[in-house]
Scaffold this motif. Structure first.
Motif, PDB file in Angstrom:
ATOM      1  N   LEU A   1     -11.220  -1.694  16.815  1.00  0.00           N
ATOM      2  CA  LEU A   1     -12.385  -0.917  16.402  1.00  0.00           C
ATOM      3  C   LEU A   1     -13.521  -1.013  17.405  1.00  0.00           C
ATOM      4  N   GLY A   2     -13.668  -2.189  18.009  1.00  0.00           N
ATOM      5  CA  GLY A   2     -14.822  -2.396  18.870  1.00  0.00           C
ATOM      6  C   GLY A   2     -14.614  -1.978  20.313  1.00  0.00           C
ATOM      7  N   GLN A   3     -13.405  -2.135  20.823  1.00  0.00           N
ATOM      8  CA  GLN A   3     -13.217  -1.997  22.262  1.00  0.00           C
ATOM      9  C   GLN A   3     -12.275  -0.888  22.698  1.00  0.00           C
ATOM     10  N   LEU A   4     -11.347  -0.492  21.839  1.00  0.00           N
ATOM     11  CA  LEU A   4     -10.342   0.458  22.297  1.00  0.00           C
ATOM     12  C   LEU A   4     -10.773   1.906  22.066  1.00  0.00           C
TER      13      LEU A   4
ATOM     14  N   LEU B   1      -9.747  -2.131   5.750  1.00  0.00           N
ATOM     15  CA  LEU B   1      -9.766  -3.409   6.454  1.00  0.00           C
ATOM     16  C   LEU B   1      -8.367  -3.839   6.877  1.00  0.00           C
TER      17      LEU B   1
ATOM     18  N   GLU C   1      -4.776 -13.397   9.456  1.00  0.00           N
ATOM     19  CA  GLU C   1      -5.955 -13.704  10.245  1.00  0.00           C
ATOM     20  C   GLU C   1      -5.862 -13.073  11.630  1.00  0.00           C
TER      21      GLU C   1
ATOM     22  N   ARG D   1      -6.411  -9.426  11.542  1.00  0.00           N
ATOM     23  CA  ARG D   1      -7.791  -9.022  11.350  1.00  0.00           C
ATOM     24  C   ARG D   1      -8.532  -9.043  12.685  1.00  0.00           C
ATOM     25  N   GLN D   2      -8.200 -10.020  13.510  1.00  0.00           N
ATOM     26  CA  GLN D   2      -8.775 -10.061  14.861  1.00  0.00           C
ATOM     27  C   GLN D   2      -8.356  -8.836  15.656  1.00  0.00           C
ATOM     28  N   ASP D   3      -7.073  -8.546  15.612  1.00  0.00           N
ATOM     29  CA  ASP D   3      -6.577  -7.363  16.316  1.00  0.00           C
ATOM     30  C   ASP D   3      -7.361  -6.128  15.906  1.00  0.00           C
ATOM     31  N   HIS D   4      -7.596  -6.031  14.622  1.00  0.00           N
ATOM     32  CA  HIS D   4      -8.258  -4.850  14.107  1.00  0.00           C
ATOM     33  C   HIS D   4      -9.679  -4.742  14.647  1.00  0.00           C
ATOM     34  N   MET D   5     -10.366  -5.877  14.720  1.00  0.00           N
ATOM     35  CA  MET D   5     -11.733  -5.852  15.249  1.00  0.00           C
ATOM     36  C   MET D   5     -11.732  -5.427  16.705  1.00  0.00           C
ATOM     37  N   VAL D   6     -10.771  -5.919  17.469  1.00  0.00           N
ATOM     38  CA  VAL D   6     -10.695  -5.530  18.871  1.00  0.00           C
ATOM     39  C   VAL D   6     -10.444  -4.033  18.981  1.00  0.00           C
TER      40      VAL D   6
END
Lengths: 262, 262
Positions: free
Chosen positions: B165-168, B94, B155, B158-163
């Motif tokens: 994982l999801g989009q790049l 995470l 925080e 964590r947002q960066d990480h979601m982007v």
DNA sequence: CGGTTATTTGAAATACGTCAATTCAAGTGG
DNA sequence: CCACTTGAATTGACGTATTTCAAATAACCG
């Protein structure tokens, strides 16, 4: 934009309304908080007092969310989401905000990150500031506990989301996501997750949350439907085979702390 | 396990140690906090007082992290990570915890989610409880501000990480990740991100964080190396073409709140 | 030096995305 | 009531990103 075919489902009145509350707008919020802790009459008053800040937003609105300036809010009707937008138009939906849930509790935002809160349907919000500002009371009421739990839930969900995006296949992602939404929708008549629950999100929106293309999301949905695991139609989701769905969702494994690893 | 070839890099003494501090263990922590705010002599004392809770962990340790029982901690030496493990062995990292950074500030954990904090190298920690417990002081010191900023950073990351994982794509993910690590490593001699910085993580670990297979991560790395964007060897990362790397990382777009969307 | 763990590479399978078109549901105006 | 419009859902064909399996190096450690 996102609310043609699906506008009616989420507005349908639930069966288990908190009794004795005249203010219709407060019911989803009180129901959700009430699931986390027993609310005193005074707690309910504190929530109802938020009504003066109630505000409406058309679908598609970008809500202003500078954490310091605007502060925490609850969505009392409709659905919204936290999202980040990339230069080339791609967007990642970070989480959904269902009726009765809140946003702006965490220090998200900061203008330059591309973060924003978007109304996915017609929306109504109230400011939660007067609840959160009071801080930890000497004798924390049920409401305070509930707010704490809300916070925990949000954090746990964010972890779930990262696991979905990073490790699960499309098939697993959708199964996992639907189960989360079922849990969020609250208990059904039998106490377990409701077999059928409102899910007024377009496939495009869900695909953007799960990091899949709309086309692929649709195909995965077809697979799940063909396998008899679930059904999504007209803004409602129906879990047809909870056990199989949970198996497909590959849930995490518990782990005891061990000093000195393998 | 994860610290054969790369054990020496992160231990190398930095050049910009906070002067006048005898306690070597506190330097990375003070350096990091000092970047976020100006610390008073009293602030430094408060940090040094944490030394009594210092504790060592062998690489691979699973650290006990029941948020309520164990509370927030700082890593003063070595690297760790937050991770979730799935039944079939897959794991999602995470976030990483570098020397001077903290964990356990947020209500993560809850045993049943499969969450755990793992030592990726030999590790030293101190409990941060005595800092966090004091809560918002009447006159918040520089240290309090720094702790707040730490929180914001976590925080945002964590947002960066979601982007990611999801989009790049894989290529974009690695570029984006390296830039984040560069930023976290602190400013270089010229004030900008250091051209070269310690990154004592195995490819397997980084791949698990980025949601890629080790094999693919390795191939992407080769591409980036061939394109002259970066180099990773022996626990050190070197950014060779910052501009091109940033372009490859597809940074988010700023967005002004607009009432009533398109 | 031998044993172990990390890194690297090749070939084949598959999951997923893109492009393009069609169908479907719901509203709108005549 | 029926054309007509619009946005969502669905499907086919095709290309590409990424995974998996398998094996060969390369770095580290005692």
């Amino acid at each position: 934009m996102a609310d043609r075919r699906i506008a009616s489902a989420w507005q349908a009145p639930g069966r288990d309304e908190p009794a004795g509350v005249r203010e219709a707008w407060a019911r989803p919020l009180l129901r959700r908080l009430g699931r986390l802790a027993t609310l005193t009459a005074e707690d309910i008053e504190r929530v109802l007092a938020l009504g003066v800040t109630r505000r409406r937003w058309p679908p598609g609105s970008l809500l202003p969310v500078d954490a310091r300036a605007w502060g925490p809010h609850f969505v009392v009707a409709g659905w919204a989401c936290n999202q980040r937008t990339l230069r080339d138009g791609r967007r990642q939906i970070l989480d959904f905000i269902a009726p009765g849930e809140g946003f702006g509790f965490d220090p998200l935002s900061e203008r330059h990150t591309g973060h924003s809160v978007v109304a996915l349907t017609a929306l109504e919000t109230v400011a939660a500031g007067s609840l959160a500002d009071e801080g930890p009371t000497a004798s924390p009421s049920g409401l305070d506990h509930a707010l704490q739990d809300v916070w925990f839930e949000i954090e746990a969900r964010r972890q779930d989301h990262m696991v979905r995006l990073g490790q699960l296949t499309g098939y697993e992602r959708v199964a996992h996501f639907i189960l989360e939404m079922q849990r969020r929708a609250g208990p059904g008549a039998d106490g377990g997750g409701a077999r059928s629950f409102p899910l007024p999100l377009t496939q495009e929106v869900m695909a953007d949350a799960l990091g899949l293309s709309v086309v692929h999301f649709n195909r995965v949905l077809r697979q799940l439907r063909a396998a008899g695991l679930l059904e999504i139609r007209g803004g409602m989701a129906e879990v047809r085979d909870p056990a199989a769905l949970a198996k497909a969702a590959v849930l995490p494994v518990p782990q005891d702390p061990v000093i000195g690893g393998p």
